[in-house]
Design a protein around this motif. Structure first.
Motif, PDB file in Angstrom:
ATOM      1  N   GLN A  57       0.596  -1.235   0.014  1.00  0.00           N
ATOM      2  CA  GLN A  57      -0.018  -0.018   0.031  1.00  0.00           C
ATOM      3  C   GLN A  57       0.764   1.144  -0.063  1.00  0.00           C
ATOM      4  OE1 GLN A  57      -1.037   2.212   2.719  1.00  0.00           O
ATOM      5  NE2 GLN A  57      -2.590   3.124   1.367  1.00  0.00           N
ATOM      6  N   THR A  58       0.417   2.237  -0.790  1.00  0.00           N
ATOM      7  CA  THR A  58       1.253   3.413  -1.194  1.00  0.00           C
ATOM      8  C   THR A  58       1.761   4.126   0.193  1.00  0.00           C
ATOM      9  OG1 THR A  58      -0.059   3.738  -3.025  1.00  0.00           O
ATOM     10  CG2 THR A  58       1.513   5.657  -2.357  1.00  0.00           C
ATOM     11  N   SER A  59       0.769   4.222   1.376  1.00  0.00           N
ATOM     12  CA  SER A  59       1.282   5.029   2.499  1.00  0.00           C
ATOM     13  C   SER A  59       2.215   4.199   3.261  1.00  0.00           C
ATOM     14  CB  SER A  59       0.097   5.531   3.258  1.00  0.00           C
ATOM     15  OG  SER A  59      -0.880   5.988   2.442  1.00  0.00           O
ATOM     16  N   THR A  60       2.545   2.992   2.946  1.00  0.00           N
ATOM     17  CA  THR A  60       3.757   2.172   3.848  1.00  0.00           C
ATOM     18  C   THR A  60       4.914   2.417   3.178  1.00  0.00           C
ATOM     19  OG1 THR A  60       3.497   0.034   2.446  1.00  0.00           O
ATOM     20  CG2 THR A  60       1.902   0.549   4.258  1.00  0.00           C
ATOM     21  N   ASP A 117      -1.571   3.101 -10.429  1.00  0.00           N
ATOM     22  CA  ASP A 117      -0.337   3.829 -10.592  1.00  0.00           C
ATOM     23  C   ASP A 117       0.441   3.403  -9.504  1.00  0.00           C
ATOM     24  OD1 ASP A 117      -1.550   4.992  -8.274  1.00  0.00           O
ATOM     25  OD2 ASP A 117      -0.961   7.039  -8.862  1.00  0.00           O
ATOM     26  N   GLU A 118       0.170   2.570  -8.253  1.00  0.00           N
ATOM     27  CA  GLU A 118       1.046   2.345  -7.250  1.00  0.00           C
ATOM     28  C   GLU A 118       1.857   0.966  -7.849  1.00  0.00           C
ATOM     29  OE1 GLU A 118      -2.004   3.045  -6.543  1.00  0.00           O
ATOM     30  OE2 GLU A 118      -2.211   4.207  -4.837  1.00  0.00           O
ATOM     31  N   PRO A 119       1.160   0.079  -7.952  1.00  0.00           N
ATOM     32  CA  PRO A 119       1.673  -1.355  -8.620  1.00  0.00           C
ATOM     33  C   PRO A 119       2.393  -1.244  -9.806  1.00  0.00           C
ATOM     34  CG  PRO A 119      -0.686  -1.563  -8.772  1.00  0.00           C
ATOM     35  CD  PRO A 119      -0.464  -0.236  -7.979  1.00  0.00           C
ATOM     36  N   ARG A 151       9.799   7.459 -12.898  1.00  0.00           N
ATOM     37  CA  ARG A 151       8.812   8.585 -12.287  1.00  0.00           C
ATOM     38  C   ARG A 151       7.332   7.855 -12.102  1.00  0.00           C
ATOM     39  NH1 ARG A 151      10.805  13.888 -13.514  1.00  0.00           N
ATOM     40  NH2 ARG A 151       8.452  14.385 -13.729  1.00  0.00           N
ATOM     41  N   TRP A 152       6.617   8.621 -11.226  1.00  0.00           N
ATOM     42  CA  TRP A 152       5.446   8.186 -10.865  1.00  0.00           C
ATOM     43  C   TRP A 152       4.464   8.976 -12.004  1.00  0.00           C
ATOM     44  CZ3 TRP A 152       3.037   5.709  -6.760  1.00  0.00           C
ATOM     45  CH2 TRP A 152       3.772   5.000  -5.859  1.00  0.00           C
ATOM     46  N   ASP A 153       4.665   9.765 -12.578  1.00  0.00           N
ATOM     47  CA  ASP A 153       3.664  10.657 -13.414  1.00  0.00           C
ATOM     48  C   ASP A 153       3.532  10.113 -14.869  1.00  0.00           C
ATOM     49  OD1 ASP A 153       6.223  11.546 -14.072  1.00  0.00           O
ATOM     50  OD2 ASP A 153       5.917  13.518 -14.111  1.00  0.00           O
TER      51      ASP A 153
END
Length: 320
Positions: A163-166, A188-190, A178-180
């Motif tokens: 999970q992103t917040s971890t 977008d996370e996986p 990059r994330w964008d």
């Protein structure tokens, strides 16, 4: 400066929080301020021009961006503006336990180089009063992220999760990968993790067994939506999992797109997902079982809605 030397000097940590202005933002930021490992800065990247309620702290930096870009570009905006050697991500409706960062940084302190991503287990709260801990199984340091996340081994979600917040990682990783990338939606996370692993074969994904955060799940995903996003999820799977095994590809196509169909109560969406999974992969029994049970769930939801619908007024027909 090598990764080993940087960590020996206690890395400068930048926390990036994208937000749409939720009322939970102040709670998320406060959980960062409460960390036993003092962070250098908190970059709040807002796609709203409305006033935000934030704690008072000189480390908080507010960045405004045009609305509607999505969470990935907002994360990258914060990363590009950061000054830390390590990035930690947090969503505006989640929160951290006080020792989250210290435990993660202690765990990776002995690793040479900067090819690592740290995660952990998290408490999942909601919808309503539901409480559970995810993931049930931790990822192996060099395990395929796609295999870990999308190969179904039972009928439940939550067996695997990054999970992103971890997530916590060297800033250089997100500057190289990059994330964008707009093509990453809706995952977008996986897809970022999969792309990082492909670009860095020696990458270690370290998931601590401790529960170090709280992931709040709202009820929106369970309510009926007029928008059927099944095809969007199918398209993501066909593009991003084309190089994975038929089992992984088939399992994904029969689960995540099916969940989108359930949100829209679309039996046609479930049918498209199953047919696509069988055509482009070899889904296992658990994924196929999940898809079939999801179709049954949609039928039950439709029946419940029909029973609870108000009777028509005299002289009027039922809506078509």
């Amino acid at each position: 400066m090598t990764g080993r030397v940087a960590r020996a000097m206690s890395p400068r940590v930048s926390v990036v929080i994208p937000t749409v202005g939720r009322h939970t933002l102040a709670r998320a930021v406060q959980s960062v301020l409460d960390q036993t490992y003092r962070v250098a800065e908190i970059l709040v990247v807002a796609d709203t021009d409305t006033p935000l309620q934030l704690p008072v702290d000189e480390r908080i930096v507010l960045l405004r961006t045009p609305p509607g870009a999505g969470s990935g570009p907002h994360r990258q905006r914060g990363i590009e503006a950061s000054t830390g050697s390590v990035i930690a991500l947090l969503d505006d409706d989640d929160e951290w336990h006080p020792d989250k960062l210290r435990r993660q940084l202690d765990r990776v302190a002995s690793y040479s180089g900067d090819q690592w991503i740290a995660s952990s287990r998290t408490s999942v709260i909601g919808p309503g009063r539901r409480r559970r801990v995810w993931p049930r199984r931790l990822v192996g340091p060099h395990e395929s992220v796609a295999e870990y996340l999308f190969r179904f081994t039972d009928l439940r979600f939550g067996g695997a999760m990054l999970q992103t917040s971890t997530l916590c990682f060297p800033a250089e990783i997100a500057r190289k990968v990059r994330w964008d990338d707009d093509g990453d939606k809706p995952h977008d996370e996986p897809s970022w993790l999969i792309r990082v692993q492909a670009a860095m074969p020696e990458l270690r994904v370290i998931q601590l067994p401790e529960v170090l955060g709280i992931y709040h799940v709202g009820g929106e995903s369970l309510s009926r939506s007029s928008l059927d996003r099944t095809d969007e999820y199918l398209d993501w799977g066909l593009r991003h999992l084309s190089g994975e095994s038929p089992r992984v590809r088939g399992d994904y196509l029969c689960t995540s797109p099916v969940s989108a169909a359930v949100s829209a109560r679309s039996l046609a969406g479930v049918r498209r997902a199953i047919l696509t999974g069988l055509r482009h992969g070899r889904p296992g029994p658990w994924a196929l079982g999940y898809a079939v049970l999801s179709a049954v769930r949609i039928l039950l939801l439709r029946m419940r809605s029909a029973v609870s619908a108000p009777a028509p007024s005299p002289g009027r027909k039922w809506p078509s």
